[in-house]
Design an enzyme around this catalytic site. Structure first.
Site, PDB file in Angstrom:
ATOM      1  N   SER A 175      -0.311  -2.597   5.533  1.00 19.05           N
ATOM      2  CA  SER A 175      -1.277  -3.095   4.570  1.00 19.05           C
ATOM      3  C   SER A 175      -0.547  -3.284   3.248  1.00 19.05           C
ATOM      4  CB  SER A 175      -2.383  -2.059   4.387  1.00 19.05           C
ATOM      5  OG  SER A 175      -1.794  -0.854   3.933  1.00 19.05           O
ATOM      6  N   LYS A 176      -1.224  -3.863   2.276  1.00 23.65           N
ATOM      7  CA  LYS A 176      -0.592  -4.078   0.960  1.00 23.65           C
ATOM      8  C   LYS A 176      -0.051  -2.771   0.382  1.00 23.65           C
ATOM      9  CE  LYS A 176      -1.003  -8.464  -0.415  1.00 23.65           C
ATOM     10  NZ  LYS A 176       0.189  -9.183  -0.153  1.00 23.65           N
TER      11      LYS A 176
END
Ligand code: GLU
Length: 473
Positions: A241-242
């Site tokens: 994920s980011k």
């Protein structure tokens, strides 16, 4: 025919290049360098809507920062449309591709039928033997004539032998209705044209590989060897994920990681050589063995990256680190023109921190006044009991002939002895007084680098604070 290994990295500039992409690039680069081959860069920018300059920039800057140098000129797919069209025509001419006139409704009905039979939704080959070109006004797609039977065998050095029956594969579209080529076609045309011998890419492409091998065969070109590397997962074993790993690779640079540390970290994500943890670039290129890449997904481990970065910071030359530290401090708006010498600061701090960003944060006080004390540190150390020792230390320091660490140390020692307290009982309040926090290099070095004037004026500020505390109590 040449035996030379030629690999490539083929990112699509549709999103920021992240750590997973860089690891793919690294493995392809290492494979080429290990075998004295070439490593090529191809930008897969056919999707004009989603491709951006910014994403391209991250790819180019990121690779340059990490030293993943490529051979020959960069290839941009957006400039090769004619070549793809010619290949599509060649396949049509050889009866290895055909025009398909099926409407959306027909395709949906086909899908529905397949699903009602409990099969995978797929094209049923309706136009396969139609054998006619479009008449005026018609805009058919072009489909590849996938072999109807037999198997595609992939001897993957990482995944082992993977066998896929052609019955599983339908006739994929290689040209859209507007004539534009699709992904599987462009990749094969380019890999063939560039003479790629080894495709190293993520295992999310494993589904595409049998189709691509079939297209290679239809074009009469030998397919390369395919090595599919497993995904990287976040520390909890989920998709990136980011927050974890899916951020731009340049963020690692901006946070103050060194390229050697990031590469060392990435090479160990899924690859090992005995129990060795530290690999210089030279060792990596000398030892990398694609067959020893682990088949299972690898999980990120931020602590390990920090540990490796600390290792490489310690190993680096102070002047190299000074340049990085300077850049970071300037970025933070700190004026670094005055003393102390950045090289000296870097030389001391590089033994203590995990990143350049942390180093910059912990070095600001050398160059600018801090606005406030760290609250906990001030509460704990700038207390009335520290007043007398600090006053005495101030006088002793003011009277020193030479402003150097030994003399500073001796002065603090003398006050501690005279006050019958431990060295630390003076050093800690002193540290908070001059740095604003409870962490810094050893106190004598800190004061030496800070200089006498700043030391004394900050001591005065702290003494005033303690006096106010006493008055208020
Ligand atoms: N452009 C593709 C991607 O970014 C890679 C294609 C390939 O390596 O074959 O996922």
């Amino acid at each position: 025919m040449t035996d030379k290994v030629i690999t490539r990295f083929a990112p699509s500039p549709t999103g920021d290049l992240h750590i997973g992409g860089i690891r793919t690039a690294l493995f392809a680069w290492l494979y080429a360098r290990r075998h004295g081959g070439e490593f090529l860069l191809r930008i897969e920018d056919t999707d004009r809507e989603r491709s951006t300059e910014a994403a391209l920039n991250v790819i180019l800057k990121g690779m340059e920062w990490l030293g993943l140098d490529h051979d020959r000129d960069i290839i941009y797919q957006s400039q090769r449309t004619e070549m793809y069209k010619a290949a599509i025509q060649r396949l049509l001419d050889r009866n290895r591709a055909y025009y398909c006139y099926c409407t959306r409704e027909e395709l949906e009905a086909m899908r529905g039928e397949a699903m009602s039979r409990g099969e995978k939704p797929r094209y049923n080959g309706k136009c396969r033997d139609l054998d006619r070109g479009p008449s005026a006004g018609e805009t058919p797609v072009v489909r590849f004539k996938n072999p109807l039977d037999g198997d595609v065998v992939i001897d993957d050095p990482i995944q082992g032998r993977v066998v896929i029956s052609n019955r599983e594969l339908d006739d994929l579209i290689i040209a859209r209705a507007d004539g534009s080529p699709t992904y599987n076609l462009t990749v094969v045309v380019d890999d063939a044209d560039m003479g790629i011998t080894h495709v190293v890419r993520g295992d999310d492409h494993l589904n595409n590989t049998p189709r691509q091998i079939n297209i290679f065969n239809a074009l009469g070109v030998a397919a390369p060897t395919y090595a599919h590397i497993p995904l990287i997962l976040d520390p909890e074993g989920r998709k990136l994920s980011k927050r974890h790993g899916a951020a731009s690779v340049l963020e690692y640079r901006d946070q103050g990681y060194l390229p050697e540390a990031l590469l060392n970290y990435l090479v160990r994500l899924g690859w090992s050589h005995g129990d060795q943890e530290i690999f210089s670039i030279g060792e990596m290129t000398g030892l990398f063995d694609i067959a020893r890449v682990n088949k299972a997904a690898a999980a990120l481990n931020p602590d390990k990256l920090a540990w490796l970065n600390q290792h490489y910071l310690r190993e680096s030359k102070a002047e190299d680190i000074a340049c990085l530290l300077k850049r970071k401090l300037v970025e933070l708006g700190v004026d670094v023109s005055g003393p102390p010498d950045l090289k000296e600061v870097a030389g001391i701090q590089k033994e203590r921190v995990k990143t350049i960003a942390e180093m910059a944060e912990q070095s600001r006080f050398f160059y600018e006044e801090f606005a406030e004390y760290d609250e906990t540190a001030a509460k704990k150390h700038l207390r009335p009991v520290a007043l007398e020792p600090l006053r005495r230390v101030r006088d002793a320091l003011a009277g020193l002939d030479a402003w150097e660490r030994e003399a500073i140390h001796a002065a603090i020692d003398a006050v501690a002895e005279q006050q019958a307290i431990k060295f630390g009982k003076i050093a800690q309040p002193l540290r908070v007084a001059v740095t604003g926090s409870a962490v810094s290099p050893s106190i004598d070095v800190t004061l030496e680098l800070l200089g006498r004037d700043r030391t004394l004026s900050r001591l005065d500020r702290a003494l005033a604070l303690i006096e106010r505390r006493i008055d208020a109590s």
